[in-house]
Design a protein around this motif. Sequence first.
Motif, PDB file in Angstrom:
ATOM      1  N   GLN A 228       0.828  -1.197   0.000  1.00 38.16           N
ATOM      2  CA  GLN A 228       0.000   0.000   0.000  1.00 38.16           C
ATOM      3  C   GLN A 228       0.862   1.246   0.000  1.00 38.16           C
ATOM      4  OE1 GLN A 228      -3.461   0.392   0.772  1.00 38.16           O
ATOM      5  NE2 GLN A 228      -3.742  -1.743   0.265  1.00 38.16           N
ATOM      6  N   ASP A 229       1.896   1.233   0.846  1.00 40.38           N
ATOM      7  CA  ASP A 229       2.763   2.389   0.936  1.00 40.38           C
ATOM      8  C   ASP A 229       3.401   2.670  -0.408  1.00 40.38           C
ATOM      9  OD1 ASP A 229       2.097   2.593   3.508  1.00 40.38           O
ATOM     10  OD2 ASP A 229       3.989   1.888   4.344  1.00 40.38           O
ATOM     11  N   ASP A 230       3.809   1.579  -1.061  1.00 40.14           N
ATOM     12  CA  ASP A 230       4.432   1.732  -2.360  1.00 40.14           C
ATOM     13  C   ASP A 230       3.441   2.341  -3.353  1.00 40.14           C
ATOM     14  OD1 ASP A 230       6.465   1.350  -4.322  1.00 40.14           O
ATOM     15  OD2 ASP A 230       5.211  -0.261  -5.121  1.00 40.14           O
ATOM     16  N   LEU A 231       2.219   1.830  -3.333  1.00 41.97           N
ATOM     17  CA  LEU A 231       1.203   2.338  -4.244  1.00 41.97           C
ATOM     18  C   LEU A 231       0.951   3.824  -3.971  1.00 41.97           C
ATOM     19  CD1 LEU A 231      -0.929   1.959  -6.407  1.00 41.97           C
ATOM     20  CD2 LEU A 231      -2.468   1.034  -4.678  1.00 41.97           C
ATOM     21  N   ALA A 232       0.848   4.150  -2.684  1.00 43.55           N
ATOM     22  CA  ALA A 232       0.620   5.553  -2.319  1.00 43.55           C
ATOM     23  C   ALA A 232       1.772   6.429  -2.792  1.00 43.55           C
ATOM     24  CB  ALA A 232       0.438   5.673  -0.806  1.00 43.55           C
ATOM     25  N   ALA A 233       2.986   5.914  -2.624  1.00 38.06           N
ATOM     26  CA  ALA A 233       4.157   6.697  -3.036  1.00 38.06           C
ATOM     27  C   ALA A 233       4.161   6.894  -4.552  1.00 38.06           C
ATOM     28  CB  ALA A 233       5.433   6.000  -2.584  1.00 38.06           C
ATOM     29  N   ARG A 234       3.832   5.828  -5.279  1.00 45.01           N
ATOM     30  CA  ARG A 234       3.817   5.946  -6.736  1.00 45.01           C
ATOM     31  C   ARG A 234       2.715   6.899  -7.197  1.00 45.01           C
ATOM     32  NH1 ARG A 234       2.535   1.368  -9.480  1.00 45.01           N
ATOM     33  NH2 ARG A 234       1.909   0.223  -7.629  1.00 45.01           N
ATOM     34  N   PHE A 235       1.578   6.794  -6.528  1.00 43.00           N
ATOM     35  CA  PHE A 235       0.454   7.685  -6.856  1.00 43.00           C
ATOM     36  C   PHE A 235       0.864   9.143  -6.616  1.00 43.00           C
ATOM     37  CE2 PHE A 235      -3.467   9.976  -5.897  1.00 43.00           C
ATOM     38  CZ  PHE A 235      -4.331   9.542  -6.885  1.00 43.00           C
ATOM     39  N   ALA A 236       1.447   9.367  -5.430  1.00 40.88           N
ATOM     40  CA  ALA A 236       1.827  10.733  -5.043  1.00 40.88           C
ATOM     41  C   ALA A 236       2.853  11.315  -6.004  1.00 40.88           C
ATOM     42  CB  ALA A 236       2.349  10.760  -3.613  1.00 40.88           C
ATOM     43  N   SER A 237       3.680  10.437  -6.577  1.00 41.20           N
ATOM     44  CA  SER A 237       4.727  10.958  -7.452  1.00 41.20           C
ATOM     45  C   SER A 237       4.241  11.120  -8.894  1.00 41.20           C
ATOM     46  CB  SER A 237       5.948  10.043  -7.407  1.00 41.20           C
ATOM     47  OG  SER A 237       5.638   8.835  -8.054  1.00 41.20           O
ATOM     48  N   GLY A 238       2.974  10.820  -9.131  1.00 46.39           N
ATOM     49  CA  GLY A 238       2.401  11.139 -10.434  1.00 46.39           C
ATOM     50  C   GLY A 238       2.349   9.996 -11.427  1.00 46.39           C
ATOM     51  N   SER A 239       2.352   8.756 -10.947  1.00 46.90           N
ATOM     52  CA  SER A 239       2.277   7.632 -11.878  1.00 46.90           C
ATOM     53  C   SER A 239       0.834   7.360 -12.288  1.00 46.90           C
ATOM     54  CB  SER A 239       2.870   6.379 -11.220  1.00 46.90           C
ATOM     55  OG  SER A 239       2.289   5.217 -11.760  1.00 46.90           O
ATOM     56  N   ARG A 240       0.603   7.387 -13.613  1.00 47.24           N
ATOM     57  CA  ARG A 240      -0.755   7.151 -14.103  1.00 47.24           C
ATOM     58  C   ARG A 240      -1.139   5.688 -13.921  1.00 47.24           C
ATOM     59  NH1 ARG A 240      -2.832  11.730 -17.122  1.00 47.24           N
ATOM     60  NH2 ARG A 240      -4.478  10.440 -17.959  1.00 47.24           N
ATOM     61  N   GLU A 241      -0.148   4.811 -13.926  1.00 42.82           N
ATOM     62  CA  GLU A 241      -0.444   3.402 -13.642  1.00 42.82           C
ATOM     63  C   GLU A 241      -0.973   3.253 -12.224  1.00 42.82           C
ATOM     64  OE1 GLU A 241       2.772   0.676 -14.310  1.00 42.82           O
ATOM     65  OE2 GLU A 241       2.915   1.343 -16.397  1.00 42.82           O
ATOM     66  N   ALA A 242      -0.370   3.981 -11.303  1.00 48.38           N
ATOM     67  CA  ALA A 242      -0.826   3.933  -9.915  1.00 48.38           C
ATOM     68  C   ALA A 242      -2.251   4.461  -9.815  1.00 48.38           C
ATOM     69  CB  ALA A 242       0.110   4.747  -9.024  1.00 48.38           C
ATOM     70  N   LEU A 243      -2.554   5.475 -10.613  1.00 43.61           N
ATOM     71  CA  LEU A 243      -3.925   5.999 -10.628  1.00 43.61           C
ATOM     72  C   LEU A 243      -4.903   4.908 -11.055  1.00 43.61           C
ATOM     73  CD1 LEU A 243      -6.091   8.298 -10.613  1.00 43.61           C
ATOM     74  CD2 LEU A 243      -5.424   8.775 -12.968  1.00 43.61           C
ATOM     75  N   ALA A 244      -4.539   4.186 -12.111  1.00 41.77           N
ATOM     76  CA  ALA A 244      -5.405   3.112 -12.596  1.00 41.77           C
ATOM     77  C   ALA A 244      -5.589   2.045 -11.522  1.00 41.77           C
ATOM     78  CB  ALA A 244      -4.815   2.505 -13.870  1.00 41.77           C
ATOM     79  N   GLU A 245      -4.510   1.764 -10.805  1.00 42.61           N
ATOM     80  CA  GLU A 245      -4.564   0.741  -9.759  1.00 42.61           C
ATOM     81  C   GLU A 245      -5.440   1.191  -8.589  1.00 42.61           C
ATOM     82  OE1 GLU A 245      -0.534  -0.679  -9.546  1.00 42.61           O
ATOM     83  OE2 GLU A 245      -1.037  -1.696  -7.648  1.00 42.61           O
ATOM     84  N   VAL A 246      -5.262   2.438  -8.213  1.00 40.94           N
ATOM     85  CA  VAL A 246      -6.075   2.988  -7.121  1.00 40.94           C
ATOM     86  C   VAL A 246      -7.548   2.949  -7.519  1.00 40.94           C
ATOM     87  CG1 VAL A 246      -6.650   5.144  -5.921  1.00 40.94           C
ATOM     88  CG2 VAL A 246      -4.269   4.424  -6.101  1.00 40.94           C
ATOM     89  N   TYR A 247      -7.814   3.307  -8.771  1.00 41.96           N
ATOM     90  CA  TYR A 247      -9.195   3.279  -9.256  1.00 41.96           C
ATOM     91  C   TYR A 247      -9.740   1.862  -9.212  1.00 41.96           C
ATOM     92  CZ  TYR A 247     -13.315   3.898 -12.123  1.00 41.96           C
ATOM     93  OH  TYR A 247     -14.608   3.903 -12.555  1.00 41.96           O
ATOM     94  N   GLU A 248      -8.942   0.944  -9.706  1.00 36.70           N
ATOM     95  CA  GLU A 248      -9.325  -0.466  -9.746  1.00 36.70           C
ATOM     96  C   GLU A 248      -9.709  -0.969  -8.341  1.00 36.70           C
ATOM     97  OE1 GLU A 248      -9.409  -2.381 -12.461  1.00 36.70           O
ATOM     98  OE2 GLU A 248     -10.019  -4.155 -11.299  1.00 36.70           O
TER      99      GLU A 248
END
Lengths: 196, 253
Positions: free
Chosen positions: A17-37
Amino acid sequence: MTTVEGVLALDELVAEQDDLAARFASGSREALAEVYERWSALVYTVALRALDDAHDAEDVTQQVFVSAWGSRHTLRPSEGAIPAWLVGITRHKVADVRTQRYRRARNLAAVASVTPEAGSPPPEPDIAQRLLVAHEVDRLGEPRASVLRLAFIEDRPQEEIAERLGLPLGTVKSHVRRGLVQLRSRLEEVDDDSPR
Amino acid sequence: MTHPDEETLAGLALGDAAGASDDLAHVATCPSCSATVADLRRVADAVSVSPRRLDLAAPPAGLFDRIEAQIDDEERDSEVLDQAHAVAPSPAIAQSPPTQPVAARARRRWGPVGRAAGAAAAGIAIGLLAGYAVWNEPAPPAPVEVASTRLDTLDTRQWQGMATLLREDDQELLSVRTERLDAGSGYLEVWLLNRDGKRMVSLGVLRSDGRSSFPVTQQLIDEGYVIVDISREGFDERPEHSGDSLVRGTLKS
């Protein structure tokens, strides 16, 4: 029992989760898709239950993710609290829709020369909080989630829970306490000033 | 004394405090620990009212595409803005030639009100481009009356004025002419109410001589916003309709 494995799995989950949050925070669109999913159903259901209108709920869901993306730098990656953060944003958006609805109704009441009721919009039933808590209880994993549900929702004595789940009483007590502590840290996000 | 750990506090929050009188005594005097206990108690209460099973509904398919599209749009817009700020600070924008004379643009947007303002400006500054543009333009097509209504008081149905929907250059304009209405200590606001009795839009403030025009759109009319309403409003923090309607009428073509 599976306590050691359980704890390990949980740690891995938190790390992920922390990794996902970090990737999201840093602007990864893949992370956005994952968070949405992972959490769009939670956001959408909160909005749907609070507003009772599929179109508004869809609209709110869209705004929540756009707004979350826009304020991704405010997500503190270490906390692994993405769902609480998203639900916090959802609450604001739901409140906005409710306020608009209320104003509209009050304007009409005013125009129809009916005395409008003074004050703010009616309080929001706390659907968001309830669904988020249920979601976070699920995320605790088994057997902790079941222990907490039995202890709090069904109000069973800890001795009975121990017997039903075949766990030592000490383990049940510890699950209840640790579960509460974990939930507290994850739910903290919701009541503070999430981005709008 | 050191603070008890959170698990111990959770135990206290749940009331199973057997053999922990030291901890209890500490919490009783420690604001931070007692706040944590209260928090944990709230969490327990929150769990007790949460649904046993979480039934989530999936959002409609295609929503994520729309979210991405909106994000793309917004990011593109902000890039354009950034570039505009970086490359072309305000003087450059101001110097870029307008596509049509200022006065003409104003007229397009505001109709008679803008034209009156343009003419006034020309009167003051004869020979300037703005004035030149106004005087030399071919006469604009006369506005066509599309619909109108009497504006009557709500209680006694007394005639107080007229509202007329005009079309000019494919632009709609609501022109309001009333007797002098009493604004009290506030001002008069003109609204279009929807026939469905649910929606309304504010058009703006009525001048004290009772003559104002407001840009509207055909779409608004088609949507059913056809009831002209003038209300008395106070200078307060409430942007919504006060409920104090003075006159009203329904546009008919």
